[in-house]
Design a protein around this motif. Structure first.
Motif, mmCIF file in Angstrom:
data_model
loop_
_atom_site.group_PDB
_atom_site.id
_atom_site.type_symbol
_atom_site.label_atom_id
_atom_site.label_comp_id
_atom_site.label_asym_id
_atom_site.label_seq_id
_atom_site.Cartn_x
_atom_site.Cartn_y
_atom_site.Cartn_z
ATOM 1 N N THR A 111 0.840 -1.196 0.000
ATOM 2 C CA THR A 111 0.000 0.000 0.000
ATOM 3 C C THR A 111 0.873 1.242 0.000
ATOM 4 O O THR A 111 2.088 1.182 0.257
ATOM 5 C CB THR A 111 -0.893 0.020 1.258
ATOM 6 N N SER A 112 0.249 2.379 -0.280
ATOM 7 C CA SER A 112 0.997 3.644 -0.261
ATOM 8 C C SER A 112 1.509 3.938 1.145
ATOM 9 O O SER A 112 2.593 4.505 1.316
ATOM 10 C CB SER A 112 0.095 4.791 -0.752
ATOM 11 N N SER A 113 0.734 3.522 2.181
ATOM 12 C CA SER A 113 1.166 3.732 3.567
ATOM 13 C C SER A 113 2.426 2.899 3.857
ATOM 14 O O SER A 113 3.365 3.400 4.495
ATOM 15 C CB SER A 113 0.041 3.322 4.515
ATOM 16 N N GLU A 114 2.444 1.666 3.395
ATOM 17 C CA GLU A 114 3.615 0.817 3.598
ATOM 18 C C GLU A 114 4.817 1.345 2.834
ATOM 19 O O GLU A 114 5.947 1.316 3.332
ATOM 20 C CB GLU A 114 3.294 -0.620 3.163
ATOM 21 N N ARG A 115 4.529 1.835 1.613
ATOM 22 C CA ARG A 115 5.614 2.403 0.811
ATOM 23 C C ARG A 115 6.248 3.596 1.518
ATOM 24 O O ARG A 115 7.473 3.720 1.563
ATOM 25 C CB ARG A 115 5.075 2.817 -0.563
ATOM 26 N N ASN A 116 5.404 4.492 2.070
ATOM 27 C CA ASN A 116 5.909 5.670 2.777
ATOM 28 C C ASN A 116 6.728 5.277 4.016
ATOM 29 O O ASN A 116 7.755 5.886 4.335
ATOM 30 C CB ASN A 116 4.744 6.568 3.196
ATOM 31 N N ARG A 117 6.238 4.233 4.741
ATOM 32 C CA ARG A 117 6.939 3.794 5.944
ATOM 33 C C ARG A 117 8.342 3.278 5.619
ATOM 34 O O ARG A 117 9.316 3.594 6.295
ATOM 35 C CB ARG A 117 6.121 2.691 6.636
ATOM 36 N N ILE A 118 8.434 2.477 4.560
ATOM 37 C CA ILE A 118 9.737 1.949 4.153
ATOM 38 C C ILE A 118 10.648 3.080 3.686
ATOM 39 O O ILE A 118 11.836 3.137 4.044
ATOM 40 C CB ILE A 118 9.567 0.902 3.031
ATOM 41 N N THR A 119 10.101 4.000 2.890
ATOM 42 C CA THR A 119 10.892 5.105 2.343
ATOM 43 C C THR A 119 11.467 5.971 3.456
ATOM 44 O O THR A 119 12.641 6.378 3.415
ATOM 45 C CB THR A 119 10.026 5.968 1.403
ATOM 46 N N LYS A 120 10.660 6.248 4.472
ATOM 47 C CA LYS A 120 11.132 7.066 5.599
ATOM 48 C C LYS A 120 12.306 6.400 6.319
ATOM 49 O O LYS A 120 13.283 7.053 6.682
ATOM 50 C CB LYS A 120 9.989 7.319 6.582
ATOM 51 N N ARG A 121 12.175 5.093 6.520
ATOM 52 C CA ARG A 121 13.245 4.378 7.222
ATOM 53 C C ARG A 121 14.525 4.341 6.390
ATOM 54 O O ARG A 121 15.638 4.472 6.906
ATOM 55 C CB ARG A 121 12.789 2.962 7.575
ATOM 56 N N LEU A 122 14.377 4.158 5.088
ATOM 57 C CA LEU A 122 15.548 4.144 4.221
ATOM 58 C C LEU A 122 16.192 5.526 4.141
ATOM 59 O O LEU A 122 17.421 5.636 4.057
ATOM 60 C CB LEU A 122 15.163 3.652 2.820
ATOM 61 N N ASP A 123 15.364 6.580 4.169
ATOM 62 C CA ASP A 123 15.902 7.944 4.176
ATOM 63 C C ASP A 123 16.711 8.195 5.448
ATOM 64 O O ASP A 123 17.800 8.793 5.410
ATOM 65 C CB ASP A 123 14.764 8.975 4.079
ATOM 66 N N LYS A 124 16.194 7.738 6.598
ATOM 67 C CA LYS A 124 16.913 7.879 7.875
ATOM 68 C C LYS A 124 18.237 7.123 7.829
ATOM 69 O O LYS A 124 19.263 7.611 8.308
ATOM 70 C CB LYS A 124 16.053 7.353 9.029
ATOM 71 N N LEU A 125 18.188 5.920 7.226
ATOM 72 C CA LEU A 125 19.405 5.116 7.113
ATOM 73 C C LEU A 125 20.429 5.820 6.223
ATOM 74 O O LEU A 125 21.623 5.856 6.541
ATOM 75 C CB LEU A 125 19.062 3.743 6.550
ATOM 76 N N GLN A 126 19.951 6.395 5.129
ATOM 77 C CA GLN A 126 20.858 7.091 4.213
ATOM 78 C C GLN A 126 21.492 8.302 4.895
ATOM 79 O O GLN A 126 22.691 8.578 4.729
ATOM 80 C CB GLN A 126 20.096 7.539 2.964
ATOM 81 N N THR A 127 20.709 9.037 5.676
ATOM 82 C CA THR A 127 21.228 10.200 6.413
ATOM 83 C C THR A 127 22.306 9.755 7.409
ATOM 84 O O THR A 127 23.355 10.398 7.551
ATOM 85 C CB THR A 127 20.085 10.911 7.160
ATOM 86 N N LEU A 128 22.049 8.652 8.097
ATOM 87 C CA LEU A 128 23.014 8.131 9.068
ATOM 88 C C LEU A 128 24.313 7.713 8.382
ATOM 89 O O LEU A 128 25.415 8.004 8.872
ATOM 90 C CB LEU A 128 22.410 6.933 9.811
ATOM 91 N N ILE A 129 24.181 7.055 7.236
ATOM 92 C CA ILE A 129 25.373 6.617 6.491
ATOM 93 C C ILE A 129 26.214 7.820 6.081
ATOM 94 O O ILE A 129 27.441 7.832 6.238
ATOM 95 C CB ILE A 129 24.963 5.793 5.255
#
Length: 331
Positions: free
Chosen positions: A307-325
């Motif tokens: 779903t779009s909600s699941e897509r947004n949840r995954i994207t947010k977590r990956l964005d946080k991971l990218q910022t941390l990296i």
């Protein structure tokens, strides 16, 4: 009694034998006995008599008998100047292998042999069977399991003890037998240190010239006695550091210096060596596996089924991971 499917037959009646005609078994690995145990047994004999008859066999062409079970009762009775002892007598004199196997079964089942007594007898049985304890085949092990009723795990455990120098073996055997165990002399130390010492032999043999195995084990015993090491599994940190060195992933000279400090300084722990030398390597290995798994999961993700909600949840977590990296690696 039965050993490897072969029934052991006794004379029907328990007989009273002159104590002067009974002798200890020279194959018994337990050559020394605790005075405290012996005193307790003497008190019991004085109060209740001999409750369990000895198990003996008659020597060929002789009127003397050899003990298979009951040497402590025999020794205590000698101190009391008893003239005879009750005994069950085997119909036939066993050969050396049968004698070892019989004693092994009796004492192992009764749990009155120490770990090193079992280990010594196991080596005697292996030698008597014409096997090489360093190179046991699958068939050899199957025979040993039948002969001793030990599991393959326990066979390996008791054989490890015999890999150590004689002075180390005697120290632990002495500690097991004496009235008060030497503080810190836990046989499990030898099991946990077996692999690290093999690695030291391979990677830095020159270290063992100045600091022999007995010295390393002495250091481990003192750390255990002083609660610097509480759980024997802590020694596994040494193996992790040495494994990393074997793969060429950490500075071997620095690791050698840390191990020397471990031997000389009672407060140095295996974990402290790991933290200084190998932790980062294993963190990198762990992150690499996590990254590979994450990449695999992302490639296998069916975007049409989320779903779009699941897509947004995954994207947010990956964005946080990218910022941390970017932050951690200064990209």
């Amino acid at each position: 009694m039965d050993t490897e499917g072969k029934k052991i037959n006794y004379k029907e009646e328990i007989q009273y034998l002159p104590i002067s005609k009974i002798e200890p078994n020279r194959f018994n690995p337990r050559q020394r006995f605790s005075e405290e145990e012996e005193d307790e047994l003497i008190a019991s004999i004085l109060e209740k008599g001999i409750l369990n008859p000895l198990i003996v066999f008659k020597k060929k062409d002789s009127d003397e008998y050899v003990i298979l079970d009951g040497e402590r009762r025999f020794r205590a009775s000698n101190k009391l100047n008893l003239k005879e002892l009750p005994a069950r007598i085997l119909l036939n004199e066993p050969d050396k292998l049968e004698s070892l196997s019989l004693m092994f079964h009796i004492h192992h089942v009764q749990k009155d042999w120490t770990q090193f007594s079992i280990s010594i007898t196991l080596i005697d049985i292996i030698n008597e069977m014409g096997m090489n304890p360093k190179r046991l085949s699958k068939e050899d092990r199957e025979q040993l399991i039948r002969k001793t009723s030990l599991s393959n795990y326990k066979i390996n455990r008791y054989l490890i003890f015999q890999d150590y120098p004689q002075d180390v073996i005697e120290r632990f055997l002495r500690s097991e037998i004496e009235d008060e165990q030497e503080p810190g002399a836990d046989p499990d130390i030898l099991l946990e240190m077996h692999r690290p010492i093999r690695q030291i032999k391979k990677l830095m043999p020159e270290l063992l010239v100045k600091y022999p195995i007995a010295k390393i084990i002495d250091s481990c015993i003192k750390k255990k006695a002083n609660n610097v090491i509480v759980n024997n599994k802590e020694f596994r940190f040494l193996n992790k550091s040495l494994s990393a060195s074997d793969k060429g992933m950490i500075n071997s000279e620095r690791l050698k210096e840390e191990i020397i400090t471990f031997i000389k300084n009672i407060n140095t722990t295996p974990e402290s060596i790991y933290l200084k030398t190998a932790k980062t390597y294993f963190q990198v290995e762990s992150l690499s596996k996590i990254t590979d798994n994450l990449t695999k999961e992302l490639n296998n993700l069916n975007l049409a089924n989320i779903t779009s909600s699941e897509r947004n949840r995954i994207t947010k977590r990956l964005d946080k991971l990218q910022t941390l990296i970017k932050s951690r690696f200064e990209i």
